[in-house]
Motif scaffolding. Structure first.
Motif, PDB file in Angstrom:
ATOM      1  N   VAL A   1       0.863  -1.183   0.000  1.00  0.00           N
ATOM      2  CA  VAL A   1       0.000   0.000   0.000  1.00  0.00           C
ATOM      3  C   VAL A   1       0.895   1.227   0.000  1.00  0.00           C
ATOM      4  CG1 VAL A   1      -1.951  -1.145   1.129  1.00  0.00           C
ATOM      5  CG2 VAL A   1      -0.219   0.003   2.525  1.00  0.00           C
ATOM      6  N   ALA A   2       0.412   2.290  -0.613  1.00  0.00           N
ATOM      7  CA  ALA A   2       1.234   3.502  -0.705  1.00  0.00           C
ATOM      8  C   ALA A   2       0.346   4.736  -0.770  1.00  0.00           C
ATOM      9  CB  ALA A   2       2.125   3.447  -1.946  1.00  0.00           C
ATOM     10  N   GLU A   3       0.940   5.832  -0.397  1.00  0.00           N
ATOM     11  CA  GLU A   3       0.310   7.145  -0.562  1.00  0.00           C
ATOM     12  C   GLU A   3       0.963   7.820  -1.758  1.00  0.00           C
ATOM     13  OE1 GLU A   3       1.508   8.548   3.305  1.00  0.00           O
ATOM     14  OE2 GLU A   3      -0.537   8.277   4.086  1.00  0.00           O
ATOM     15  N   TYR A   4       0.245   8.758  -2.339  1.00  0.00           N
ATOM     16  CA  TYR A   4       0.796   9.568  -3.423  1.00  0.00           C
ATOM     17  C   TYR A   4       0.778  11.023  -2.964  1.00  0.00           C
ATOM     18  CZ  TYR A   4       0.558   5.688  -6.701  1.00  0.00           C
ATOM     19  OH  TYR A   4       0.755   4.496  -7.328  1.00  0.00           O
ATOM     20  N   GLU A   5       1.887  11.694  -3.168  1.00  0.00           N
ATOM     21  CA  GLU A   5       1.986  13.095  -2.778  1.00  0.00           C
ATOM     22  C   GLU A   5       0.891  13.901  -3.474  1.00  0.00           C
ATOM     23  OE1 GLU A   5       5.225  16.700  -2.985  1.00  0.00           O
ATOM     24  OE2 GLU A   5       5.950  14.648  -2.926  1.00  0.00           O
ATOM     25  N   GLY A   6       0.202  14.713  -2.701  1.00  0.00           N
ATOM     26  CA  GLY A   6      -0.843  15.557  -3.246  1.00  0.00           C
ATOM     27  C   GLY A   6      -2.182  14.858  -3.406  1.00  0.00           C
ATOM     28  N   ARG A   7      -2.275  13.596  -2.996  1.00  0.00           N
ATOM     29  CA  ARG A   7      -3.526  12.842  -3.109  1.00  0.00           C
ATOM     30  C   ARG A   7      -3.917  12.345  -1.730  1.00  0.00           C
ATOM     31  NH1 ARG A   7      -6.115  13.546  -7.509  1.00  0.00           N
ATOM     32  NH2 ARG A   7      -7.069  11.526  -7.396  1.00  0.00           N
ATOM     33  N   ASP A   8      -5.190  12.380  -1.458  1.00  0.00           N
ATOM     34  CA  ASP A   8      -5.688  11.800  -0.216  1.00  0.00           C
ATOM     35  C   ASP A   8      -5.853  10.299  -0.395  1.00  0.00           C
ATOM     36  OD1 ASP A   8      -5.847  14.238   1.075  1.00  0.00           O
ATOM     37  OD2 ASP A   8      -7.924  14.589   0.470  1.00  0.00           O
ATOM     38  N   GLY A   9      -5.781   9.595   0.696  1.00  0.00           N
ATOM     39  CA  GLY A   9      -6.075   8.173   0.665  1.00  0.00           C
ATOM     40  C   GLY A   9      -4.860   7.289   0.535  1.00  0.00           C
ATOM     41  N   LEU A  10      -5.162   6.015   0.553  1.00  0.00           N
ATOM     42  CA  LEU A  10      -4.162   4.963   0.488  1.00  0.00           C
ATOM     43  C   LEU A  10      -4.478   4.105  -0.729  1.00  0.00           C
ATOM     44  CD1 LEU A  10      -1.773   4.036   2.283  1.00  0.00           C
ATOM     45  CD2 LEU A  10      -3.368   2.534   3.460  1.00  0.00           C
ATOM     46  N   PHE A  11      -3.447   3.650  -1.413  1.00  0.00           N
ATOM     47  CA  PHE A  11      -3.623   2.902  -2.651  1.00  0.00           C
ATOM     48  C   PHE A  11      -2.987   1.523  -2.556  1.00  0.00           C
ATOM     49  CE2 PHE A  11      -4.210   7.238  -3.766  1.00  0.00           C
ATOM     50  CZ  PHE A  11      -5.026   7.254  -4.886  1.00  0.00           C
ATOM     51  N   LEU A  12      -3.636   0.534  -3.153  1.00  0.00           N
ATOM     52  CA  LEU A  12      -3.050  -0.771  -3.367  1.00  0.00           C
ATOM     53  C   LEU A  12      -2.032  -0.608  -4.486  1.00  0.00           C
ATOM     54  CD1 LEU A  12      -2.946  -3.924  -3.318  1.00  0.00           C
ATOM     55  CD2 LEU A  12      -4.869  -3.865  -4.925  1.00  0.00           C
ATOM     56  N   VAL A  13      -0.809  -1.095  -4.286  1.00  0.00           N
ATOM     57  CA  VAL A  13       0.230  -1.038  -5.320  1.00  0.00           C
ATOM     58  C   VAL A  13       0.853  -2.423  -5.452  1.00  0.00           C
ATOM     59  CG1 VAL A  13       0.723   1.414  -4.974  1.00  0.00           C
ATOM     60  CG2 VAL A  13       2.054  -0.287  -3.725  1.00  0.00           C
ATOM     61  N   MET A  14       1.435  -2.676  -6.599  1.00  0.00           N
ATOM     62  CA  MET A  14       2.097  -3.955  -6.815  1.00  0.00           C
ATOM     63  C   MET A  14       3.324  -3.753  -7.681  1.00  0.00           C
ATOM     64  SD  MET A  14      -1.223  -5.322  -8.843  1.00  0.00           S
ATOM     65  CE  MET A  14      -2.265  -4.445  -7.692  1.00  0.00           C
ATOM     66  N   TRP A  15       4.399  -4.440  -7.307  1.00  0.00           N
ATOM     67  CA  TRP A  15       5.663  -4.349  -8.024  1.00  0.00           C
ATOM     68  C   TRP A  15       6.170  -5.744  -8.340  1.00  0.00           C
ATOM     69  CZ3 TRP A  15       8.419  -0.367 -10.019  1.00  0.00           C
ATOM     70  CH2 TRP A  15       8.007   0.932  -9.665  1.00  0.00           C
ATOM     71  N   ALA A  16       6.871  -5.849  -9.445  1.00  0.00           N
ATOM     72  CA  ALA A  16       7.540  -7.097  -9.818  1.00  0.00           C
ATOM     73  C   ALA A  16       8.983  -6.789 -10.168  1.00  0.00           C
ATOM     74  CB  ALA A  16       6.841  -7.754 -11.009  1.00  0.00           C
ATOM     75  N   ALA A  17       9.848  -7.757  -9.908  1.00  0.00           N
ATOM     76  CA  ALA A  17      11.260  -7.693 -10.307  1.00  0.00           C
ATOM     77  C   ALA A  17      11.605  -9.013 -10.972  1.00  0.00           C
ATOM     78  CB  ALA A  17      12.156  -7.463  -9.092  1.00  0.00           C
ATOM     79  N   VAL A  18      12.366  -8.927 -12.048  1.00  0.00           N
ATOM     80  CA  VAL A  18      12.864 -10.119 -12.733  1.00  0.00           C
ATOM     81  C   VAL A  18      14.374  -9.966 -12.845  1.00  0.00           C
ATOM     82  CG1 VAL A  18      12.858 -11.458 -14.874  1.00  0.00           C
ATOM     83  CG2 VAL A  18      10.720 -10.446 -14.043  1.00  0.00           C
ATOM     84  N   GLY A  19      15.091 -10.996 -12.450  1.00  0.00           N
ATOM     85  CA  GLY A  19      16.542 -10.933 -12.514  1.00  0.00           C
ATOM     86  C   GLY A  19      17.148 -12.229 -12.998  1.00  0.00           C
ATOM     87  N   ASP A  20      18.369 -12.112 -13.518  1.00  0.00           N
ATOM     88  CA  ASP A  20      19.106 -13.295 -13.954  1.00  0.00           C
ATOM     89  C   ASP A  20      20.450 -13.416 -13.232  1.00  0.00           C
ATOM     90  OD1 ASP A  20      20.707 -11.344 -15.145  1.00  0.00           O
ATOM     91  OD2 ASP A  20      20.383 -12.051 -17.194  1.00  0.00           O
ATOM     92  N   GLY A  21      20.654 -12.639 -12.188  1.00  0.00           N
ATOM     93  CA  GLY A  21      21.916 -12.640 -11.451  1.00  0.00           C
ATOM     94  C   GLY A  21      22.843 -11.520 -11.869  1.00  0.00           C
ATOM     95  N   GLU A  22      22.581 -10.945 -13.042  1.00  0.00           N
ATOM     96  CA  GLU A  22      23.377  -9.812 -13.529  1.00  0.00           C
ATOM     97  C   GLU A  22      22.509  -8.587 -13.777  1.00  0.00           C
ATOM     98  OE1 GLU A  22      25.760 -10.907 -16.887  1.00  0.00           O
ATOM     99  OE2 GLU A  22      26.423 -12.767 -15.939  1.00  0.00           O
ATOM    100  N   ARG A  23      21.408  -8.807 -14.426  1.00  0.00           N
ATOM    101  CA  ARG A  23      20.482  -7.710 -14.731  1.00  0.00           C
ATOM    102  C   ARG A  23      19.213  -7.877 -13.918  1.00  0.00           C
ATOM    103  NH1 ARG A  23      19.295  -8.526 -20.837  1.00  0.00           N
ATOM    104  NH2 ARG A  23      19.237 -10.654 -20.066  1.00  0.00           N
ATOM    105  N   VAL A  24      18.500  -6.762 -13.748  1.00  0.00           N
ATOM    106  CA  VAL A  24      17.191  -6.810 -13.090  1.00  0.00           C
ATOM    107  C   VAL A  24      16.267  -5.821 -13.787  1.00  0.00           C
ATOM    108  CG1 VAL A  24      17.791  -5.119 -11.297  1.00  0.00           C
ATOM    109  CG2 VAL A  24      15.989  -6.797 -10.872  1.00  0.00           C
ATOM    110  N   GLY A  25      15.025  -6.246 -13.948  1.00  0.00           N
ATOM    111  CA  GLY A  25      14.008  -5.370 -14.509  1.00  0.00           C
ATOM    112  C   GLY A  25      12.897  -5.183 -13.494  1.00  0.00           C
ATOM    113  N   PHE A  26      12.251  -4.027 -13.534  1.00  0.00           N
ATOM    114  CA  PHE A  26      11.149  -3.727 -12.619  1.00  0.00           C
ATOM    115  C   PHE A  26       9.913  -3.332 -13.404  1.00  0.00           C
ATOM    116  CE2 PHE A  26      14.903  -2.873 -10.036  1.00  0.00           C
ATOM    117  CZ  PHE A  26      14.588  -3.545  -8.872  1.00  0.00           C
TER     118      PHE A  26
END
Length: 177
Positions: free
Chosen positions: A80-105
């Motif tokens: 969950v996260a807040e956004y500057e200038g916005r009221d309320g709380l938001f559901l957020v989701m993140w993913a990361a993929v890595g191969d040991g050298e590179r990572v993507g988000f």
């Protein structure tokens, strides 16, 4: 190609399978397996940084657990996260993929939480159990998820997380990175 998803939650594995299926670079040979690992963050991550860190920790932990077992590690974290200038709380989701050298988000959709749910999460409760209580159901997080409930089924948790994983696959499916 073997891909380990840093969770035992079947929704996260299915989201990764759907994202990989859309990436022709992996062909039909990709095998996606659940690989439960700790996130290294709070049970209820608060803020984009903590949520993204949890995803990255999971992706790395998959690869660290057995370096020879997987070509890619995938970490998915909801928070969950807040956004500057916005009221309320938001559901957020993140993913990361890595191969040991590179990572993507990649991030999934952000959905505003109803005030009554946001208040309970701010008071220290985890979103999953709050959603179970509010909906009178069990294991909402392993089914439609809060995303499904908050959108009236128009976006379920699997599709929301698929979007995050697809974004995180960027460095592995395009030469733009």
């Amino acid at each position: 190609m073997r891909i380990g998803v840093g969770s035992g939650n079947p929704v996260k594995r299915e989201a990764t399978e759907r994202a990989v299926a859309g990436a022709g670079d992996f062909g039909d040979e990709a095998v996606v397996e659940a690989c439960p690992v700790p996130s290294g963050v709070a049970e209820q991550p608060f803020g984009h940084d903590e949520t993204r860190t949890g995803a990255m920790n999971r992706a790395n932990a998959v690869l660290d657990k057995d370096p020879e077992a997987y070509d890619l590690g995938v970490g998915i974290e909801g928070g969950v996260a807040e956004y500057e200038g916005r009221d309320g709380l938001f559901l957020v989701m993140w993913a990361a993929v890595g191969d040991g050298e590179r990572v993507g988000f990649g991030a999934g959709p952000s959905l505003a939480l109803p005030d009554v749910i946001a208040a309970r999460v701010r008071d220290g409760e985890e979103l999953g159990p709050v959603m179970d209580d509010v909906l009178g159901e069990s294991d909402v997080a392993k089914n439609q998820g809060a995303a499904g409930a908050l959108t009236g089924g128009r976006v379920d948790r699997t599709d929301a997380l698929r979007t995050a994983v697809a974004g995180a696959l960027g460095p592995f499916v395009t030469d733009l990175y």
